[in-house]
Each structure stands twice: as structure tokens, then as C-alpha cells.
Scaffold this active site. Structure first.
Site, short mmCIF file in Angstrom:
data_model
loop_
_atom_site.label_atom_id
_atom_site.label_comp_id
_atom_site.label_asym_id
_atom_site.label_seq_id
_atom_site.Cartn_x
_atom_site.Cartn_y
_atom_site.Cartn_z
N ASP A 69 -18.15 -32.16 2.32
CA ASP A 69 -19.27 -31.37 2.83
C ASP A 69 -20.06 -32.21 3.82
O ASP A 69 -20.70 -33.19 3.44
CB ASP A 69 -20.14 -30.96 1.62
N ASN A 107 -22.59 -31.09 5.92
CA ASN A 107 -24.00 -30.74 6.16
C ASN A 107 -24.81 -30.59 4.87
O ASN A 107 -25.92 -30.06 4.89
CB ASN A 107 -24.09 -29.46 7.01
N ASP A 127 -24.76 -28.71 2.30
CA ASP A 127 -25.19 -27.42 1.72
C ASP A 127 -24.43 -27.13 0.42
O ASP A 127 -24.52 -26.04 -0.14
CB ASP A 127 -25.01 -26.27 2.73
N ASP A 186 -16.61 -28.21 4.40
CA ASP A 186 -16.53 -27.57 5.72
C ASP A 186 -15.52 -28.29 6.61
O ASP A 186 -14.95 -29.32 6.23
CB ASP A 186 -17.92 -27.54 6.37
N ASP A 199 -4.01 -19.85 6.18
CA ASP A 199 -3.73 -18.93 5.07
C ASP A 199 -4.09 -17.52 5.55
O ASP A 199 -5.27 -17.21 5.74
CB ASP A 199 -4.63 -19.35 3.89
N ASP A 207 -0.47 -14.73 2.11
CA ASP A 207 -0.95 -14.33 0.80
C ASP A 207 -0.25 -13.03 0.36
O ASP A 207 -0.19 -12.07 1.13
CB ASP A 207 -2.46 -14.09 0.91
N GLU A 241 3.67 -16.30 -0.18
CA GLU A 241 3.35 -16.25 -1.61
C GLU A 241 3.79 -14.89 -2.12
O GLU A 241 3.24 -13.86 -1.72
CB GLU A 241 1.84 -16.41 -1.84
N HIS A 257 -4.65 -23.43 -6.00
CA HIS A 257 -6.02 -22.99 -6.29
C HIS A 257 -6.09 -21.85 -7.30
O HIS A 257 -7.17 -21.31 -7.53
CB HIS A 257 -6.68 -22.57 -4.98
N ASP A 258 -4.96 -21.44 -7.84
CA ASP A 258 -4.95 -20.30 -8.77
C ASP A 258 -4.60 -20.67 -10.21
O ASP A 258 -4.65 -19.81 -11.08
CB ASP A 258 -3.93 -19.24 -8.30
C1 NOJ Z 1 -3.41 -14.84 -4.03
C2 NOJ Z 1 -4.37 -15.95 -3.79
O1 NOJ Z 1 -3.73 -17.17 -3.97
C3 NOJ Z 1 -5.52 -15.74 -4.76
O2 NOJ Z 1 -6.41 -16.82 -4.75
C4 NOJ Z 1 -6.22 -14.46 -4.39
O3 NOJ Z 1 -7.21 -14.18 -5.34
C5 NOJ Z 1 -5.25 -13.28 -4.32
N1 NOJ Z 1 -4.01 -13.61 -3.67
C6 NOJ Z 1 -5.85 -12.15 -3.55
O4 NOJ Z 1 -5.90 -12.47 -2.18
#
Ligand code: NOJ
Length: 536
Positions: free
Chosen positions: A23, A25, A27, A31, A100, A202, A261, A321-322
Site C-alpha cells: 500500500d 498511500n 489507505d 495499489d 484478470d 474468470d 478458470e 485467492h479462493d
Molecule cells: C472466480 C473468482 O476466482 C472468484 O474470486 C469470484 O468470486 C468468482 N469467480 C466470480 O467472479
């Protein structure tokens, strides 16, 4: 660098979740200037590309995966000038940039959707999936949203429903509308013209749903979503000509790349989307789902390789990230030995490795203790059964300073309390750290074409403890041995003269006794000509 080197096949991709990296700045949200300030670190790590999770303007119901403008930068991440600088600075360091693209749905704040919901006659109405209620006002069919409840949201002023596979703030686009299709293809061209190197798509296999909106058949399951066979709400064959069209655009830009994905697709279905007239690659979720067992990883990797067509190249990942991070899933406490094995496996198996930011220092998920603290809405919906995805999205840990050096402001998610010990600075100065181990394996990988694009042959010995395989390319032969256990299994080295790339010069006996969680990489030494008898 060897002359046949192809960055997306032979190199390593590093996924950054921009909100959480650095980060600039203060906040509390990471970024683009923050990422720019870390490019030297990323270069030094030895990766070839950065995949940036979405950086486009977004109301952040799904933290960037609800896009309100596909050709702008969200001000919380910086400006377009910052992005241009990031691209130039990354390219200057031979680092490629993958964006992405979330093209299955937009945010409900996207101007297209705002228009679309105004009236049935609005020119944008047909850009989304609107349908009339059934008699008695019921939704058009039984489709469910993965994030909970019916996938249909009623708009009383239109007496119609719109469809959303994810949150109701993420309406799905109507890809059968030629204007939508063109607008989306233009997004590819826009960023490619700017110099972007590739895209992560995605849930691309969701773009088309059954035209007749047939009900999904039932099956046993816990939640409404799991109690259906998802045959009509995704993976329709219309995807294939579209992939060809997307590929035709990409092929106009040398060495550009797309990785998809898939959603609700098994490895065989995922593999069918890859190849020269389709995507370059797609993610194999099956691999990341494995429990800690070498044979599981081996079986999952080999079936992935077999499923892929000849003209496609595999990739491998363990974290994103999921889902909970690999180190959280596999390691005991702060012990990094399993994290070393996991990363060494990613970096040496056949397939492009994808690392998730912080994986190189063994970041652990932050614990989610109170519902009130959750940022990811699905964590609130399914609490306490499922706590959402905040755990794996916490700030990067740079230093033993306030907020781990991520930000001087209050971070949007808490920093893991282990940061005073687990951070980049600390690990950089410890020769035994995970970070230095990862850098070493990356250096070995970068020097060995066999580890990048070599053939793969499993070497099965003690498969409950060892994952071992051979990688061969032209005259080079390498053996990788990963000890998944805390025992000392033995491994018979095939005939020939081998040198350790982990500890050059060390004598290699014909039976190797491995230390707990040891990684060994051996390279066959070329015999002087004429070939002499094995002297070992
Ligand atoms: C897959 C992404 O990896 C996830 O983070 C997102 O919530 C869903 N697609 C919807 O875009």
C-alpha cells in the site's frame, strides 16, 4: 536464457491480489504504485509473469470480480498512468503482465446494467439474461447461485427476473447478443494494444447457459446449489467457436497468453478447452484439492497430463485467492518443511507453476474468529459452516514493522499475527528459510530446460512417502525426489553418474537415504565419448 524459452510455458507466474500486496498511500488497500515498488523483489524471486487479480473499477461486492468498467483502473489502485508505468517497469525486468478478465458477469453498477434494467425496450436490456416469471410469479427455472439462494433476482418494475450465478450484484451477461460479444472481444484488443501479455479468464465456461433455460436435474447435496447436476447453467458447446475467436485475436500479438478458470468442470472437461485453437491453458483444480499424499499428487498430475491434448501445456497451482493457502492446509503450525516440499513439487513437475503472493514465505491464512469481522459476503452467508475467503487474502508480510510493512494505515484485512517472525526481511537473512529455498529451486529450474519443458516419467519407489519422477529434454536427464514424510525412505538411483543440483559436488550413492522432508534434484552427467562403463 536458452533460445527456445517461452515465458508462459517455461516460466513461473506469480499471482498478486492487489488489495493485499503493498500500500503506497496508506489507505489500507494495496495499489499499483505499491506493486511497482516491489518489482525488484519479484524479479529477484525469479518469476516471469505477474497475474494481477482484477484492477478495474469495482464496487467491491466481490472485491474486483464485479467490474464496472473494463477499460479503466480503479482509483483505489491508482491511475492509468500508474498502470502504464507498472507495465513498462515490469517489462523492463522481463516480467510479463497477465490481467484478470471477468467477462461472465459485470457489476450491477456497470453502465450497461444500469441501462439494461431501465426498461424492456432499453437497447441494453438484452445485454443481460432477463426472463419472464413462471405462472404465479416463480423464477424462470430452478437454477441456483453458488453464493446462495436462487440465481434469479426479480425486478418488480419490469416484472422480469435477471440471472446471476454469483452475488445478485453480479448480473450475468448475455453472450449470445452480438453486441455483447463484440464489446467483450474489444476488451481483449484494448489491453493487448496497451502491451499486456495475457489474461486469466474468470469462469469462462459459464459464458453460455442453456438457451431454453431448462431446469437442472436434482442430485443429493447439502446446499441448494449442491443439490443439482449443473448441466444447463454452464459449459455449453457454444464456448468453442468463441474460444477460437478469442485465440485469433491473441495470435495477432506474439507470445500472448490466456489461461482459463473453469467452473464446475472436471479435469477432462477443463482439458478440452485447451489447445492451439482454444486457450493456451486452464487451471486444474483437482491437483490443489489433494490431501498430503505423494501418490495423490502424482495421480492427479498424470491424469491431468493425459487429459490434455497434444497441443496444450499443463500448469499447476496449489493456492489462490479462493481457497485456503497450501501452507495452511498442509503445514503443522509454523513448521515450513511441508511448504518446501509443496513448492518444490510445483516448480519441478511438468507444467507452468503458478505461485500465489506470499506462498514464497509460507504465509498462513489469518484466522476468522468473528462473523462481524468478515469482509467476503459469502463468509457471512454461510457462517459458521464456511467463513469465506478472507483468510487467504490477508496483507503480504514484508518486515517486522507496523502492519508488517504493508501499510501505515489500517489494513483492509488484519495482518497475520505471526508477522514479526514470518516476513520477507527476516527470511531473506536466514539461509535456511523457505524464501531462500524457493529462490534456489527457481534458480535451478531456470537453468534447466528439462525442468521447464521436459518430458515427465514417474519413478515409483515407496509411493506413500516419496514423489519421484524423471524429466528429460534432448540429452538432459533429471531426477526429482521429494520426501513427503518425516521418515528416512530409501531411493535406488538409476544407473549412471548423477550430480546433485541441490548440493553440487556431494557424492551420490546408488541407494539414497533421504532425510525427513528432503528435496533432491539430480542431473545425469554426460559420459565422455566413447561411452565408458558405469564407474559408480
Ligand atoms: C472466480 C473468482 O476466482 C472468484 O474470486 C469470484 O468470486 C468468482 N469467480 C466470480 O467472479
Amino acid at each position: 536464457m536458452n533460445k527456445d524459452y517461452l515465458w508462459w510455458r517455461d516460466g513461473i507466474t506469480y499471482q498478486i491480489y492487489p488489495r493485499s500486496y503493498a500500500d503506497s498511500n496508506n489507505d489500507g488497500i494495496g495499489d499499483l504504485p505499491g506493486i511497482i515498488s516491489k518489482l525488484d523483489y519479484i524479479q529477484d524471486l525469479g518469476v516471469d509473469a505477474i497475474w494481477l487479480s482484477p484492477i478495474f473499477p469495482s464496487p467491491d461486492v466481490d472485491f474486483g470480480y464485479d467490474v464496472a468498467d473494463y477499460t479503466a483502473i480503479d482509483p483505489k489502485f491508482g491511475t492509468m498512468a500508474d498502470f502504464d508505468r507498472l507495465l513498462a517497469e515490469a517489462h523492463h525486468r522481463d516480467i510479463h503482465i497477465i490481467l484478470d478478465l471477468v467477462l461472465n458477469h459485470t457489476s450491477d453498477q456497470h453502465p450497461w446494467f444500469i441501462q439494461s434494467q431501465k426498461s424492456i425496450d432499453n437497447p441494453y436490456h438484452d445485454w443481460y439474461l432477463w426472463a419472464n416469471p413462471k405462472p404465479h410469479g416463480d423464477p424462470p427455472n430452478n437454477w441456483q447461485a453458488i453464493f446462495g439462494g436462487s440465481a434469479w433476482e426479480y425486478a418488480p418494475h419490469l416484472d422480469q427476473y435477471y440471472y446471476h450465478m454469483f452475488y445478485k450484484e453480479q448480473p450475468d451477461l448475455n453472450w449470445r447478443n452480438p453486441e455483447v460479444r463484440q464489446a467483450m472481444l474489444d476488451v481483449f484488443s484494448y489491453w493487448l494494444d496497451k502491451g499486456v501479455d495475457g489474461f486469466r479468464l474468470d469462469v469462462f465456461n459459464m459464458y453460455f447457459k442453456d438457451k431454453a433455460l431448462r431446469d437442472n436435474p436434482p442430485k443429493l447435496g447439502l446446499r441448494g446449489f449442491d443439490r443439482q447436476k449443473h448441466i444447463y447453467d454452464n459449459s455449453q458447446s457454444e464456448m468453442f467457436p468463441l474460444l477460437q475467436e478469442i485465440r485469433d485475436i491473441l495470435d495477432q500479438y506474439p507470445q500472448s497468453y490466456t489461461v482459463g478458470e473453469t467452473f464446475l468442470a472436471d479435469p477432462a472437461q477443463t482439458a478440452a478447452y485447451c489447445g492451439e485453437d482454444k486457450l493456451h491453458a486452464a487451471f486444474n483444480f483437482d491437483f490443489a484439492d489433494n490431501r498430503w499424499h505423494p501418490k495423490r499428487f502424482l495421480d492427479s498430475a498424470t491424469s491431468w497430463y493425459q487429459a490434455l491434448p497434444e497441443d496444450a501445456w499443463p500448469n499447476n497451482f496449489l493456492s489462490n485467492h479462493d481457497c485456503p493457502r497450501a501452507a495452511t492446509r498442509y503445514c503443522f503450525g509454523e513448521d515450513d518443511r511441508r511448504a518446501k516440499i509443496a513448492i518444490a513439487m510445483l516448480l519441478t513437475l511438468k507444467g507452468t507453476p503458478f505461485l500465489y503472493y506470499g506462498e514464497e514465505i509460507g504465509l498462513r491464512d489469518i484466522p476468522i474468529r468473528r462473523k462481524a469481522d468478515i469482509m467476503d459476503p459469502i463468509g457471512k452467508t454461510f457462517w459458521p459452516l464456511y467463513k469465506g475467503r478472507d483468510g487467504c487474502r490477508a496483507p503480504m508480510q514484508w518486515r517486522d514493522e507496523v502492519n508488517a510493512g504493508f501499510s501505515q494505515g489500517e489494513p483492509w484485512l488484519p495482518v497475520h499475527e505471526n508477522f514479526p517472525q514470518r516476513n520477507v526481511d527476516q527470511q531473506a537473512s536466514d539461509p535456511e528459510s523457505l524464501l531462500n529455498f524457493v529462490k534456489k529451486i527457481i534458480r535451478i529450474r531456470r537453468a534447466e530446460p528439462a525442468l521447464q519443458r521436459g518430458d515427465f516419467t514417474p519413478l515409483i519407489q515407496d509411493p506413500r512417502r516419496l514423489l519421484a519422477f524423471q524429466r528429460t529434454y534432448q540429452d538432459d536427464q533429471l531426477i526429482v525426489i521429494l520426501n513427503f514424510s518425516s521418515f528416512n525412505p530409501e531411493f535406488q538411483i538409476p544407473l549412471g553418474k548423477w550430480e546433485s543440483l541441490i548440493e553440487p559436488g556431494k557424492p551420490i550413492p546408488s541407494t539414497l537415504s533421504l532425510k525427513p522432508y528432503e528435496v533432491e534434484i539430480l542431473k545425469k552427467q554426460h559420459e565422455p565419448y566413447p561411452i565408458e562403463k558405469d564407474k559408480r
